[in-house]
Design an enzyme around this catalytic site. Structure first.
Site, PDB file in Angstrom:
ATOM      1  N   GLU A   1       0.952  -1.200  -0.095  1.00  0.00           N
ATOM      2  CA  GLU A   1       0.030  -0.008  -0.035  1.00  0.00           C
ATOM      3  C   GLU A   1       0.862   1.255   0.018  1.00  0.00           C
ATOM      4  O   GLU A   1       1.368   1.627   0.893  1.00  0.00           O
ATOM      5  CB  GLU A   1      -0.734   0.023   1.488  1.00  0.00           C
ATOM      6  CG  GLU A   1      -1.727  -1.107   1.128  1.00  0.00           C
ATOM      7  CD  GLU A   1      -3.085  -0.987   0.171  1.00  0.00           C
ATOM      8  OE1 GLU A   1      -3.337   0.332  -0.079  1.00  0.00           O
ATOM      9  OE2 GLU A   1      -3.539  -2.107   0.196  1.00  0.00           O
ATOM     10  N   CYS A   8      -2.191   9.435   2.967  1.00  0.00           N
ATOM     11  CA  CYS A   8      -1.674   8.939   1.350  1.00  0.00           C
ATOM     12  C   CYS A   8      -2.693   9.189   0.102  1.00  0.00           C
ATOM     13  O   CYS A   8      -2.314   9.428  -0.806  1.00  0.00           O
ATOM     14  CB  CYS A   8      -1.677   7.316   1.528  1.00  0.00           C
ATOM     15  SG  CYS A   8      -2.902   6.770   1.989  1.00  0.00           S
TER      16      CYS A   8
HETATM   17  P1  NAD Z   1       8.312   4.583   4.859  1.00  0.00           P
HETATM   18  O1  NAD Z   1       8.089   3.646   3.807  1.00  0.00           O
HETATM   19  O2  NAD Z   1       9.382   5.389   5.259  1.00  0.00           O
HETATM   20  O3  NAD Z   1       8.030   3.455   6.095  1.00  0.00           O
HETATM   21  C1  NAD Z   1       6.984   2.687   6.265  1.00  0.00           C
HETATM   22  C2  NAD Z   1       7.601   1.235   7.134  1.00  0.00           C
HETATM   23  O4  NAD Z   1       8.775   0.730   6.654  1.00  0.00           O
HETATM   24  C3  NAD Z   1       8.029   1.860   8.379  1.00  0.00           C
HETATM   25  O5  NAD Z   1       7.521   0.654   9.447  1.00  0.00           O
HETATM   26  C4  NAD Z   1       9.626   1.804   8.589  1.00  0.00           C
HETATM   27  O6  NAD Z   1      10.054   1.192   9.840  1.00  0.00           O
HETATM   28  C5  NAD Z   1       9.800   0.873   7.600  1.00  0.00           C
HETATM   29  N1  NAD Z   1      11.054   0.924   6.822  1.00  0.00           N
HETATM   30  C6  NAD Z   1      11.735   2.230   6.402  1.00  0.00           C
HETATM   31  N2  NAD Z   1      12.514   2.135   5.849  1.00  0.00           N
HETATM   32  C7  NAD Z   1      13.018   0.875   5.506  1.00  0.00           C
HETATM   33  C8  NAD Z   1      14.127   0.347   4.928  1.00  0.00           C
HETATM   34  N3  NAD Z   1      15.154   0.998   4.473  1.00  0.00           N
HETATM   35  N4  NAD Z   1      14.106  -1.112   5.094  1.00  0.00           N
HETATM   36  C9  NAD Z   1      13.056  -1.850   5.932  1.00  0.00           C
HETATM   37  N5  NAD Z   1      11.978  -1.206   6.264  1.00  0.00           N
HETATM   38  C10 NAD Z   1      11.883   0.276   6.191  1.00  0.00           C
HETATM   39  O7  NAD Z   1       6.803   5.361   4.990  1.00  0.00           O
HETATM   40  P2  NAD Z   1       6.197   6.326   5.939  1.00  0.00           P
HETATM   41  O8  NAD Z   1       7.032   7.654   5.855  1.00  0.00           O
HETATM   42  O9  NAD Z   1       5.857   5.656   7.173  1.00  0.00           O
HETATM   43  O10 NAD Z   1       4.850   6.786   5.213  1.00  0.00           O
HETATM   44  C11 NAD Z   1       4.702   7.628   4.191  1.00  0.00           C
HETATM   45  C12 NAD Z   1       4.605   7.141   2.893  1.00  0.00           C
HETATM   46  O11 NAD Z   1       3.476   6.029   2.878  1.00  0.00           O
HETATM   47  C13 NAD Z   1       3.971   8.068   1.863  1.00  0.00           C
HETATM   48  O12 NAD Z   1       4.478   7.805   0.586  1.00  0.00           O
HETATM   49  C14 NAD Z   1       2.298   7.632   1.972  1.00  0.00           C
HETATM   50  O13 NAD Z   1       1.805   7.825   0.610  1.00  0.00           O
HETATM   51  C15 NAD Z   1       2.564   6.187   2.119  1.00  0.00           C
HETATM   52  N6  NAD Z   1       1.230   5.419   2.557  1.00  0.00           N
HETATM   53  C16 NAD Z   1       0.450   4.828   2.048  1.00  0.00           C
HETATM   54  C17 NAD Z   1      -0.712   4.269   2.428  1.00  0.00           C
HETATM   55  C18 NAD Z   1      -1.660   3.360   1.681  1.00  0.00           C
HETATM   56  O14 NAD Z   1      -2.533   2.981   2.399  1.00  0.00           O
HETATM   57  N7  NAD Z   1      -1.675   3.449   0.496  1.00  0.00           N
HETATM   58  C19 NAD Z   1      -1.008   4.826   3.787  1.00  0.00           C
HETATM   59  C20 NAD Z   1      -0.231   5.690   4.557  1.00  0.00           C
HETATM   60  C21 NAD Z   1       1.104   6.149   3.910  1.00  0.00           C
END
Ligand code: NAD
Length: 456
Positions: free
Chosen positions: A209, A243
């Site tokens: 997502e 998002c």
């Molecule tokens: P992110 O990708 O930075 O982090 C998400 C998760 O991934 C966290 O639990 C984090 O600990 C983990 N993570 C981060 N870097 C990682 C790595 N290098 N290796 C493994 N795991 C890692 O995202 P965010 O800042 O938490 O959220 C923002 C983004 O999420 C935006 O792009 C937003 O649009 C998207 N989002 C999508 C939805 C949806 O339902 N489609 C909902 C909310 C947010």
């Protein structure tokens, strides 16, 4: 390996078969509601500490949706979990054909911070409903909510069934070194790609997502007051850290001036900043995102807002005008309270330009002319969207929620969520009494003739 204890405990528990007992699942879902209700005050407190979110918004955009989903699941679960008889074709006659829903097994859910409860618990509880075990890894960026989720779940559920692991990148990578039967990830496209790679090593199916730049079209026959009201609410909810927030606006040139005025009026009406912060406006989650966002505010293009309260990490609702696709603000997902407005004169041209960008998670269209509205819906590919409103489509559990292309893989909510965590096993049962000779060697022309008659 780190986390072997919890992964093994979940494998053993799944193998015991208990999660396939619908009475067990229903009792655990009831328990989850009880645990959340008993701890609501702590949940509200934690999210307020993370980014100043009000009780009202936490209920309407997080806890309320979780309770609603559990209610829906409990109502339909028996039907969803039942095997379905389907017709058997002539080639397989006589026989009885079934599709048997089966849980995938051990699931890893990785959550995002922006709606920390909803984005962690909704996929987790849906996976449990389908009969899986779950390890949940919430986002470390919202540290208070991650901690409270860990405490309330790990104190109330067995490690082998539903367990929360706290941590950031190293902890997530340790978890990903294990084999899961399904990984459900919410977050950025960049990290989604890393998760997909890690999952591929074990051929683990994923649901991703992700995000993207969701366009909002405002056509010349849209009633401007109510259009502005709905867009301002959707964009500045959670200070744009949503998002599916409208990322940018495409407005027809002939109404641009009036529409901008309505947007500004509506911002002032919904967020009264006269004294201090309005109680319903959240701050930016951390310094990195705050710094990234203020770089996107080109002060020469600010139409309304633009003020920054650095020590609170607050950016007031900001409208940018005279924006082009070449501006920095159009090069990445904004994910904050900055709303660029681009005007256009020709719908076909603007559609061509939007099509050059990655497929967005959402798309919103405000206008009354059905032909033009349908033209946008049918020409653009996007995860989901709305006509004459924004964001709320995701609260209808009958609509699968997910992205397409760079905005995501797979979907959830309602039955789509159950399907996401389920393997549909096909079984064809045959009797012994009928044994036609056609399929067996020696092959003969008359056998082929009969088979052709059946197939063609
Ligand atoms: P992110 O990708 O930075 O982090 C998400 C998760 O991934 C966290 O639990 C984090 O600990 C983990 N993570 C981060 N870097 C990682 C790595 N290098 N290796 C493994 N795991 C890692 O995202 P965010 O800042 O938490 O959220 C923002 C983004 O999420 C935006 O792009 C937003 O649009 C998207 N989002 C999508 C939805 C949806 O339902 N489609 C909902 C909310 C947010």
């Amino acid at each position: 390996m780190l986390y072997s204890d919890v992964v093994n405990a979940q494998r053993d528990f799944y193998q015991s078969g208990q999660t396939k007992d619908i009475h067990f699942t229903l009792s655990q879902l009831t328990k989850l509601i009880q645990v959340l209700k008993a701890n609501e005050a702590r949940l509200y407190e934690a999210i307020n500490a993370d980014f100043g979110k009000s009780i009202f918004e936490t209920y309407t955009t997080e806890l309320g949706l979780i309770y609603h989903e559990i209610k829906l699941i409990k109502h339909h679960l028996k039907k969803w979990r039942s095997p379905k008889r389907v017709p058997t074709d002539l080639a397989n006659w006589p026989g009885k054909s079934y599709i048997i829903p089966e849980p995938l097994g051990n699931v890893l859910v990785i959550g995002a911070w922006n709606y920390p409860y909803q984005l962690s618990f909704l996929p987790a509880l849906t996976a449990l409903a389908a009969g899986n075990t779950v390890i949940l890894k919430p986002s470390e960026i919202a540290g208070h909510t991650s901690k409270v989720m860990t405490q309330i779940i790990n104190q109330n559920f067995s490690k082998g069934y539903f367990h929360v692991v706290e941590g950031g990148v190293p902890e997530t990578n340790s978890l990903l070194s294990h084999r899961f039967d399904k990984i459900f990830f919410t977050g950025s496209t960049r990290v989604g790609q890393l998760i997909y790679e890690a999952a591929a090593k074990h051929l683990t199916p994923v649901t991703l997502e992700l995000g993207g730049k969701s366009p909002t079209f405002v056509l010349k026959d849209a009633p401007l007051k109510i259009t502005a009201k709905r867009i301002v609410w959707a964009k500045f909810l959670n200070a744009g850290q949503t998002c599916v927030a409208p990322d940018y606006i495409l407005v027809e040139k002939s109404i641009e001036k009036d529409f901008l005025k309505e947007l500004a009026t509506e911002i002032d009406r919904q967020f009264s900043f006269k004294e201090n912060l309005p109680p319903n406006y959240v701050r930016i989650i951390n310094q990195n995102n705050f710094n990234r966002l203020i770089q996107l505010v080109n002060h020469e293009k600010v139409y309304h807002g633009g003020q920054i309260i650095s020590h609170l990490k607050v950016i007031k609702p900001t409208i940018l005008h005279k924006v082009s696709f070449e501006d920095a603000v159009m090069k990445e997902e904004i994910f904050g309270p900055v709303l660029p407005v681009i005007s256009f004169t020709d719908l076909d041209n603007i559609l061509t330009q939007v099509k050059k960008l990655s497929k967005p998670l959402a798309c919103y269209i405000y206008g009354k002319n059905k032909k033009r509205v349908d033209k946008i819906i049918n020409n653009l590919s996007f995860g989901g969207g709305m006509v004459n409103d924004s964001v709320l489509y995701l609260t209808n559990p009958n609509l699968p929620f997910g992205g397409v292309g760079f905005s995501g893989v797979g979907a959830y909510h309602g039955k789509a969520g159950f399907d996401t965590f389920t393997h549909y096993k096909s079984v064809l049962k045959k009797p012994f009494w009928f044994e036609p000779p056609f399929k067996y060697p020696p092959y003969k022309a008359w056998k082929l003739k009969i088979l052709k008659w059946i197939f063609e």
